[in-house]
Design an enzyme around this catalytic site. Sequence first.
Site, mmCIF file in Angstrom:
data_model
loop_
_atom_site.group_PDB
_atom_site.id
_atom_site.type_symbol
_atom_site.label_atom_id
_atom_site.label_comp_id
_atom_site.label_asym_id
_atom_site.label_seq_id
_atom_site.Cartn_x
_atom_site.Cartn_y
_atom_site.Cartn_z
ATOM 1 N N ARG A 217 0.608 -1.101 0.002
ATOM 2 C CA ARG A 217 -0.001 -0.194 0.054
ATOM 3 C C ARG A 217 0.749 1.117 -0.209
ATOM 4 N NH1 ARG A 217 -2.287 -3.471 4.000
ATOM 5 N NH2 ARG A 217 -4.362 -4.020 3.636
ATOM 6 N N LYS A 242 -2.250 -1.897 7.751
ATOM 7 C CA LYS A 242 -3.738 -1.541 8.214
ATOM 8 C C LYS A 242 -4.139 -2.592 9.217
ATOM 9 C CE LYS A 242 -8.030 -1.085 5.653
ATOM 10 N NZ LYS A 242 -8.632 -1.167 4.188
ATOM 11 N N HIS A 306 -2.412 1.875 -5.733
ATOM 12 C CA HIS A 306 -3.397 0.668 -5.396
ATOM 13 C C HIS A 306 -3.786 -0.219 -6.469
ATOM 14 C CE1 HIS A 306 -4.855 -0.589 -1.416
ATOM 15 N NE2 HIS A 306 -5.889 -1.281 -2.275
ATOM 16 N N ARG A 309 -1.051 -2.549 -6.757
ATOM 17 C CA ARG A 309 -1.155 -3.491 -5.670
ATOM 18 C C ARG A 309 -2.154 -4.563 -6.320
ATOM 19 N NH1 ARG A 309 -1.391 -4.664 0.022
ATOM 20 N NH2 ARG A 309 -3.229 -5.341 0.843
ATOM 21 N N HIS A 332 -4.184 -9.437 4.208
ATOM 22 C CA HIS A 332 -5.607 -9.454 4.390
ATOM 23 C C HIS A 332 -5.965 -10.172 5.762
ATOM 24 C CE1 HIS A 332 -6.581 -8.332 -0.097
ATOM 25 N NE2 HIS A 332 -6.175 -7.188 0.540
ATOM 26 N N TYR A 341 -10.094 -11.215 -6.471
ATOM 27 C CA TYR A 341 -9.404 -11.400 -7.180
ATOM 28 C C TYR A 341 -9.379 -12.529 -8.339
ATOM 29 C CZ TYR A 341 -6.477 -7.806 -4.719
ATOM 30 O OH TYR A 341 -6.510 -6.626 -3.921
#
Length: 357
Positions: A217, A242, A306, A309, A332, A341
């Site tokens: 990120r 995050k 992003h 990414r 994640h 994805y």
Amino acid sequence: MIGIKFSPDKLIQGLIKSLPDPKWSKQHNMAYIPNIKGNLGIIFNTFKGTVWINYNRFLTNRPINTSNETVDVEWFRKRKPIPEYRLCPEEYLLKLELKRYANSTVRTYVSFFEMFINHYKDKELHAINESDIRVFLQKLIHRNVSNSYLNQSINAIKFYYEVVLGMPNRFYEIERPRKESKLPTVISKEEVLSILEHTHNLKHRCIIKLLYGSGLRRSELINLKLVDVDSKRMLIRVEDSKGNKDRYTIISKTTLGDLRIYYKEWNPREYLFEGQKGGKYSAVSVLKIVKEAAARARTKQTVTPHVLRHSFATHLLESGVDLRQIQVLLGHGSSKTTEIYTHVATNTFKNIKNPLD
């Protein structure tokens, strides 16, 4: 037992009598009922629309942010009063500070909450009710704001009533916009290579290579320190990403080679990428680097950090890398986030024969 403490009120007393097996405790000076499964729900439904109920003692406390980032709330306190403009109350700022919310969250919450309380500047905060909040949100909807904007407004308002004042989140039923299900924007490997070819500055090329080749990120990239690059293990350590999570992700051999040359030329002191006066590199500058390189490469899609990414994750999936491994690399918390994805990876569609053919 579930103790029910309240100021003398005939309506509340009458509702308590309708609860299952209510009793009175002289010792604690409160009514109580058995603390069994379902009774909290019965209390909620009995008093719904009549009183606020503080459930905090029955709910698991969420852990506070343990990040070492300095929370900058003092700036908001030192602002000069603006005529006819209501500033965020001190208890709101104090709670943000104590919970160590990220500075970006602090700025967002204060901004949205002040917008809300200035919409009702002639009303005391305790006098603003759910109907008022819905009217305010309706005005935002009529301004055609995004769902993200609307959700941030709701979060800032709910923080005051639920966290600052300790009112229950179950009782505070504010409708949220329907969740959008948008697919990530992905560019091809050829377009990534073209962007790199049109990046002539070594520092800029290293930035783009890390965004794409390590799936970082933008905030993670600018927070990278020199010690986070593990050249022996070919890994990058990402700290306090995050959700306050640490993780490792991969680094390519070509990126590592470029980084070594970049280090000798630029000699950064603490952070991997630093501004002209030292300290962290600007997030705005990172975005500008990516967009300008993509413009020179004439990519059809709008490319952001992003997007690189997203492309990293999608290209890994297309090359046969396990979804669980991709989840770890991206950091994640849930596999459901990574599963998006599969909706854009080409190998999802390769084995499907078109009915027209």
